[in-house]
Write a protein that holds these residues in place. Structure first.
Motif, mmCIF file in Angstrom:
data_model
loop_
_atom_site.group_PDB
_atom_site.id
_atom_site.type_symbol
_atom_site.label_atom_id
_atom_site.label_comp_id
_atom_site.label_asym_id
_atom_site.label_seq_id
_atom_site.Cartn_x
_atom_site.Cartn_y
_atom_site.Cartn_z
ATOM 1 N N UNK A 206 -5.710 8.327 10.740
ATOM 2 C CA UNK A 206 -6.164 9.670 11.242
ATOM 3 C C UNK A 206 -5.356 10.648 11.466
ATOM 4 N N UNK A 207 -3.897 10.557 11.693
ATOM 5 C CA UNK A 207 -3.143 11.621 12.031
ATOM 6 C C UNK A 207 -2.735 12.164 10.659
ATOM 7 N N UNK A 208 -2.712 11.614 9.627
ATOM 8 C CA UNK A 208 -2.407 12.190 8.373
ATOM 9 C C UNK A 208 -3.426 12.613 7.386
ATOM 10 N N UNK A 209 -4.447 11.978 7.621
ATOM 11 C CA UNK A 209 -5.549 12.301 6.777
ATOM 12 C C UNK A 209 -6.150 13.599 6.599
ATOM 13 N N UNK A 210 -6.409 14.258 5.689
ATOM 14 C CA UNK A 210 -7.257 15.573 5.532
ATOM 15 C C UNK A 210 -8.926 15.114 5.681
ATOM 16 N N UNK A 211 -9.281 14.048 5.783
ATOM 17 C CA UNK A 211 -10.780 13.687 5.853
ATOM 18 C C UNK A 211 -11.063 12.584 6.852
ATOM 19 N N UNK A 212 -10.841 13.140 7.983
ATOM 20 C CA UNK A 212 -10.731 12.055 9.141
ATOM 21 C C UNK A 212 -12.167 11.418 9.490
ATOM 22 N N UNK A 213 -13.139 12.062 9.231
ATOM 23 C CA UNK A 213 -14.721 11.449 9.393
ATOM 24 C C UNK A 213 -14.967 10.517 8.397
ATOM 25 N N UNK A 214 -14.261 10.905 7.090
ATOM 26 C CA UNK A 214 -14.579 9.744 6.118
ATOM 27 C C UNK A 214 -13.756 8.360 6.355
ATOM 28 N N UNK A 215 -12.634 8.547 6.818
ATOM 29 C CA UNK A 215 -11.912 7.557 7.208
ATOM 30 C C UNK A 215 -12.644 6.729 8.271
ATOM 31 N N UNK A 216 -12.943 7.453 9.062
ATOM 32 C CA UNK A 216 -13.602 6.884 10.328
ATOM 33 C C UNK A 216 -15.011 6.011 9.711
ATOM 34 N N UNK A 217 -15.513 6.622 8.786
ATOM 35 C CA UNK A 217 -16.770 5.912 8.265
ATOM 36 C C UNK A 217 -16.552 4.685 7.577
ATOM 37 N N UNK A 218 -15.363 4.464 6.832
ATOM 38 C CA UNK A 218 -14.953 3.668 6.149
ATOM 39 C C UNK A 218 -14.670 2.325 7.179
ATOM 40 N N UNK A 219 -13.860 2.861 8.319
ATOM 41 C CA UNK A 219 -13.351 1.654 9.210
ATOM 42 C C UNK A 219 -15.027 1.186 9.956
ATOM 43 N N UNK B 173 0.790 -1.288 -0.069
ATOM 44 C CA UNK B 173 0.021 -0.074 -0.150
ATOM 45 C C UNK B 173 0.818 1.260 0.154
ATOM 46 N N UNK B 174 2.035 1.369 0.561
ATOM 47 C CA UNK B 174 2.984 2.279 0.679
ATOM 48 C C UNK B 174 3.410 2.631 -0.619
ATOM 49 N N UNK B 175 3.681 1.640 -1.567
ATOM 50 C CA UNK B 175 4.432 1.672 -2.631
ATOM 51 C C UNK B 175 3.507 2.265 -3.614
ATOM 52 N N UNK B 176 2.104 1.538 -3.667
ATOM 53 C CA UNK B 176 0.945 2.313 -4.550
ATOM 54 C C UNK B 176 0.893 3.515 -4.121
ATOM 55 N N UNK B 177 0.754 4.087 -2.941
ATOM 56 C CA UNK B 177 0.522 5.437 -2.546
ATOM 57 C C UNK B 177 1.532 6.413 -3.224
ATOM 58 N N UNK B 178 2.836 5.936 -3.079
ATOM 59 C CA UNK B 178 4.057 6.662 -3.589
ATOM 60 C C UNK B 178 3.901 6.678 -5.331
ATOM 61 N N UNK C 52 -5.370 5.356 1.805
ATOM 62 C CA UNK C 52 -5.689 5.662 3.236
ATOM 63 C C UNK C 52 -7.047 4.862 3.769
ATOM 64 N N UNK C 53 -7.957 5.039 2.636
ATOM 65 C CA UNK C 53 -9.230 4.220 2.945
ATOM 66 C C UNK C 53 -9.029 2.965 2.917
ATOM 67 N N UNK C 54 -8.343 2.534 1.945
ATOM 68 C CA UNK C 54 -7.814 1.056 1.919
ATOM 69 C C UNK C 54 -7.295 0.517 3.086
ATOM 70 N N UNK D 118 -4.250 -3.416 14.565
ATOM 71 C CA UNK D 118 -5.507 -2.026 14.322
ATOM 72 C C UNK D 118 -5.549 -0.976 14.684
ATOM 73 N N UNK D 119 -5.325 -0.988 16.027
ATOM 74 C CA UNK D 119 -5.268 0.366 16.654
ATOM 75 C C UNK D 119 -4.104 1.101 16.122
ATOM 76 N N UNK D 120 -2.931 0.912 15.875
ATOM 77 C CA UNK D 120 -1.872 1.287 15.261
ATOM 78 C C UNK D 120 -2.155 1.757 13.810
ATOM 79 N N UNK D 121 -2.693 1.196 13.123
ATOM 80 C CA UNK D 121 -2.696 1.587 11.611
ATOM 81 C C UNK D 121 -4.030 2.523 11.498
ATOM 82 N N UNK D 122 -5.116 2.387 12.373
ATOM 83 C CA UNK D 122 -5.995 3.499 12.348
ATOM 84 C C UNK D 122 -5.408 4.833 12.927
ATOM 85 N N UNK D 123 -4.686 4.723 13.865
ATOM 86 C CA UNK D 123 -4.186 6.024 14.338
ATOM 87 C C UNK D 123 -3.275 6.767 13.234
ATOM 88 N N UNK D 124 -2.629 5.994 12.416
ATOM 89 C CA UNK D 124 -1.592 6.448 11.624
ATOM 90 C C UNK D 124 -2.325 7.184 10.561
#
Length: 339
Positions: A305-318, A247-252, A267-269, A297-303
């Motif tokens: 949320x910390x970087x995204x500009x759409x936190x509520x959308x990411x939470x909705x996906x989760x 996923x990191x490679x794809x994002x790059x 990030x949604x993925x 799970x908690x680690x990746x979720x926090x990572x």
């Protein structure tokens, strides 16, 4: 010698496949698959239209895989079929696939796995699609996945919104597609630094390079077997670094071409992956594995949320994936419209 290997010779005597013009070579990496390889090879031999060539690449097997490959190759050559065997010492399915790719002389290549099987019409159907649509670069079809408990589910291929659907539904998995050989080479082949989800990453590069993709439709002609010792395996949290590296490679890739909208989808993925980790934690009986799954799970979720500009959308996906376990791609399609 495994029982599956022992059965291969008598079954080979009744080959009824037709050798005719086809532009498809099949490349199969093999690592310790003596217990499943016979099934795969029999399914290739049973094709109504034979592939132009089959390339088998052993990747440091320590079981009877090489002997199984040799027996099958010798028989097929006696019947007039083109089979090539190689050994690749560099570890990993990607290295084995790249070794086979170097020997492909046809216009199209099908990468297949040594624990799956194709139904008799598989090569014929793709060959006909290529004949009728010679300008397309990628041809695909939905497949059936058989789980360890014997239950089957359909894994879909679609040519609609291909990048989105590949990111969330893995449409360009190895068993679902046939690719123009030159396209694979031009985009760099298989990334040998990725231990898993390497077809996921390759699919992204292919789709960034071409929009000439076709769903050939029709009935499914591949059954993929989800085994504990396959590359994907049955646990995500225990090998979290493998999926996340892809996923990191794809994002790059997306960031390098200025596609922030696509980078956001990675990030949604990741949120879907975090939910899968947490679900494993809910069901795992072994205490340490359960703790690790919940932690990852908690680690990746926090990572995210910390970087995204759409936190509520990411939470909705989760939360959607936690609640429903499926169809989260449909929600993502609504809340993350592509530019």
């Amino acid at each position: 010698m495994s029982s599956d290997t022992a059965r291969i010779t008598p079954l080979l005597k009744d080959s009824t496949s037709i050798t005719m013009g086809t532009e498809i070579t099949i490349v199969i990496p093999v690592y310790n698959r003596a217990h499943t390889l016979g099934r795969t090879l029999r399914s290739i031999e049973g094709q109504k239209v034979s592939p132009a060539r089959v390339i088998l690449v052993d990747n440091n097997s320590t079981d009877d895989s090489w002997e199984t490959m040799q027996r099958w190759s010798n028989h097929m050559k006696e019947c007039g079929h083109d089979v090539m065997l190689f050994k690749e010492r560099k570890t990993g399915a990607c290295a084995a696939r790249n070794r086979g790719l170097r020997e492909v002389e046809t216009s199209f290549v099908m990468f297949f796995d040594s624990d799956d099987e194709m139904l008799p019409d598989h090569v014929a159907d793709f060959s006909e699609a290529i004949r009728k649509n010679p300008t397309c670069d990628i041809f695909g079809r939905s497949i059936e996945c058989e789980e360890a408990d014997g239950k089957r589910r359909k894994l879909y291929f679609t040519a609609k919104s291909p990048m989105f659907n590949h990111l969330f539904r893995g449409c360009l998995s190895t068993q679902r597609m046939v690719i123009r050989t030159e396209l694979v080479r031009q985009t760099g082949g298989w990334d040998e630094t990725l231990p898993a989800w390497n077809d996921y990453e390759l699919g992204v590069r292919l789709l960034l390079a071409t929009d000439r993709i076709m769903d050939i439709g029709g009935k499914t002609t591949v059954v993929t077997h989800h085994l504990a010792d396959s590359i994907t395996g049955t646990s995500y949290s225990s090998r979290h670094e493998h999926w996340e590296k892809s996923l990191d490679r794809v994002e790059k890739h997306f960031i390098n071409i200025g596609r922030k909208d696509l980078a956001r989808l990675t990030d949604a993925r990741r949120m879907v992956l975090a939910s899968q980790y947490r679900s494993e934690g809910d069901t795992c009986e072994e205490n340490q594995m359960r703790k690790n799954a919940i932690h990852q799970a908690a680690r990746l979720y926090a990572e995210v949320i910390d970087k995204t500009d759409s936190p509520w959308k990411m939470k909705a996906v989760y939360l959607h994936n936690r609640l429903f376990k499926r169809l989260t791609w449909a929600l993502a399609r609504i809340i993350f419209p592509l530019g």
